[in-house]
Design a protein around this motif. Sequence first.
Motif, PDB file in Angstrom:
ATOM      1  N   ARG A   1       0.839  -1.203   0.000  1.00 57.81           N
ATOM      2  CA  ARG A   1       0.000   0.000   0.000  1.00 57.81           C
ATOM      3  C   ARG A   1       0.866   1.242   0.000  1.00 57.81           C
ATOM      4  NH1 ARG A   1      -3.099   0.139   5.775  1.00 57.81           N
ATOM      5  NH2 ARG A   1      -1.314  -0.070   7.127  1.00 57.81           N
TER       6      ARG A   1
ATOM      7  N   CYS B   1       0.988   5.642   1.107  1.00 59.54           N
ATOM      8  CA  CYS B   1       0.445   6.567   2.100  1.00 59.54           C
ATOM      9  C   CYS B   1       0.950   7.987   1.877  1.00 59.54           C
ATOM     10  CB  CYS B   1       0.797   6.115   3.515  1.00 59.54           C
ATOM     11  SG  CYS B   1       2.555   6.153   3.888  1.00 59.54           S
TER      12      CYS B   1
ATOM     13  N   THR C   1      -1.723   8.539   6.237  1.00 62.47           N
ATOM     14  CA  THR C   1      -3.025   8.324   5.627  1.00 62.47           C
ATOM     15  C   THR C   1      -2.826   7.369   4.455  1.00 62.47           C
ATOM     16  OG1 THR C   1      -3.691  10.559   6.269  1.00 62.47           O
ATOM     17  CG2 THR C   1      -5.058   9.430   4.627  1.00 62.47           C
ATOM     18  N   TYR C   2      -3.316   6.138   4.613  1.00 60.71           N
ATOM     19  CA  TYR C   2      -3.082   5.087   3.624  1.00 60.71           C
ATOM     20  C   TYR C   2      -4.139   5.095   2.532  1.00 60.71           C
ATOM     21  CZ  TYR C   2       0.398   3.342   6.850  1.00 60.71           C
ATOM     22  OH  TYR C   2       1.492   3.239   7.647  1.00 60.71           O
ATOM     23  N   ASP C   3      -3.757   4.552   1.376  1.00 66.12           N
ATOM     24  CA  ASP C   3      -4.662   4.518   0.232  1.00 66.12           C
ATOM     25  C   ASP C   3      -5.874   3.615   0.454  1.00 66.12           C
ATOM     26  OD1 ASP C   3      -3.250   2.119   0.087  1.00 66.12           O
ATOM     27  OD2 ASP C   3      -2.491   2.453  -1.944  1.00 66.12           O
ATOM     28  N   ASP C   4      -5.849   2.765   1.488  1.00 62.68           N
ATOM     29  CA  ASP C   4      -7.009   1.928   1.794  1.00 62.68           C
ATOM     30  C   ASP C   4      -7.938   2.584   2.822  1.00 62.68           C
ATOM     31  OD1 ASP C   4      -5.591   1.660   4.160  1.00 62.68           O
ATOM     32  OD2 ASP C   4      -5.185  -0.476   3.929  1.00 62.68           O
ATOM     33  N   GLY C   5      -7.618   3.845   3.197  1.00 62.79           N
ATOM     34  CA  GLY C   5      -8.475   4.599   4.108  1.00 62.79           C
ATOM     35  C   GLY C   5      -8.014   4.616   5.555  1.00 62.79           C
ATOM     36  N   GLU C   6      -7.092   3.739   5.937  1.00 57.92           N
ATOM     37  CA  GLU C   6      -6.602   3.734   7.317  1.00 57.92           C
ATOM     38  C   GLU C   6      -5.804   5.002   7.593  1.00 57.92           C
ATOM     39  OE1 GLU C   6      -3.597   1.405  10.371  1.00 57.92           O
ATOM     40  OE2 GLU C   6      -3.908   0.564   8.377  1.00 57.92           O
ATOM     41  N   VAL C   7      -5.995   5.538   8.791  1.00 57.60           N
ATOM     42  CA  VAL C   7      -5.206   6.670   9.268  1.00 57.60           C
ATOM     43  C   VAL C   7      -4.527   6.222  10.557  1.00 57.60           C
ATOM     44  CG1 VAL C   7      -5.253   9.060  10.095  1.00 57.60           C
ATOM     45  CG2 VAL C   7      -6.770   8.357   8.229  1.00 57.60           C
ATOM     46  N   ASP C   8      -3.210   6.332  10.599  1.00 56.58           N
ATOM     47  CA  ASP C   8      -2.424   5.922  11.768  1.00 56.58           C
ATOM     48  C   ASP C   8      -1.687   7.149  12.287  1.00 56.58           C
ATOM     49  OD1 ASP C   8      -1.215   4.364  13.691  1.00 56.58           O
ATOM     50  OD2 ASP C   8       0.132   3.320  12.308  1.00 56.58           O
TER      51      ASP C   8
ATOM     52  N   MET D   1       0.589  -3.453  17.739  1.00 55.70           N
ATOM     53  CA  MET D   1      -0.218  -3.357  16.521  1.00 55.70           C
ATOM     54  C   MET D   1      -1.366  -4.349  16.679  1.00 55.70           C
ATOM     55  SD  MET D   1       0.815  -4.125  12.545  1.00 55.70           S
ATOM     56  CE  MET D   1       2.132  -2.940  12.531  1.00 55.70           C
ATOM     57  N   GLY D   2      -2.577  -3.841  16.835  1.00 54.65           N
ATOM     58  CA  GLY D   2      -3.722  -4.715  17.052  1.00 54.65           C
ATOM     59  C   GLY D   2      -3.515  -5.546  18.305  1.00 54.65           C
TER      60      GLY D   2
END
Length: 149
Positions: A28, A30, A52-59, A101-102
């Motif tokens: 991915r 970002c 801000t990742y291209d799959d919509g996740e924001v970290d 992470m998770g």
Amino acid sequence: MIFRPEFFFLGRTEGHGVVRDPLGRVARRCRVETVGDYSQTRSAIEFEEVFTYDDGEVDVWRWAMTQGSNGVYVAAEAVAGAGITGWRDDEDYVLSFRRAMGPAKGLLAPSYRTRFTMVSPGVALKTAQVSLLGVPMGTMTATHHRVVD
């Protein structure tokens, strides 16, 4: 050119990155943005790093960092915690730490080894290697461009 995080991350940076899986394939992409300021009360630079990742996740990573002696830095990040050590490797700045992470927390949290290299005035290259129990999980390569307001 020597990368000095205590100066580079004052103000704003913008950039882009790519995450690769263990086989080197693009997983991915970002956008990376930071905003930093010097905290008089903590005698440290504090900055927020938003991916801000291209799959919509924001970290969002929230950092506090202070320069110690002999090119060693002490840092803390909101999720990774305190006691992170950064150091100078020739002209680069390197830091190594674990960050949950998770469900992967504690000793099972991924390990990060991140290196910043100045490529031109105001532009830094970031390479972050992520591993789990010593097994490579992926790499992020990103740029940070200082924004002059």
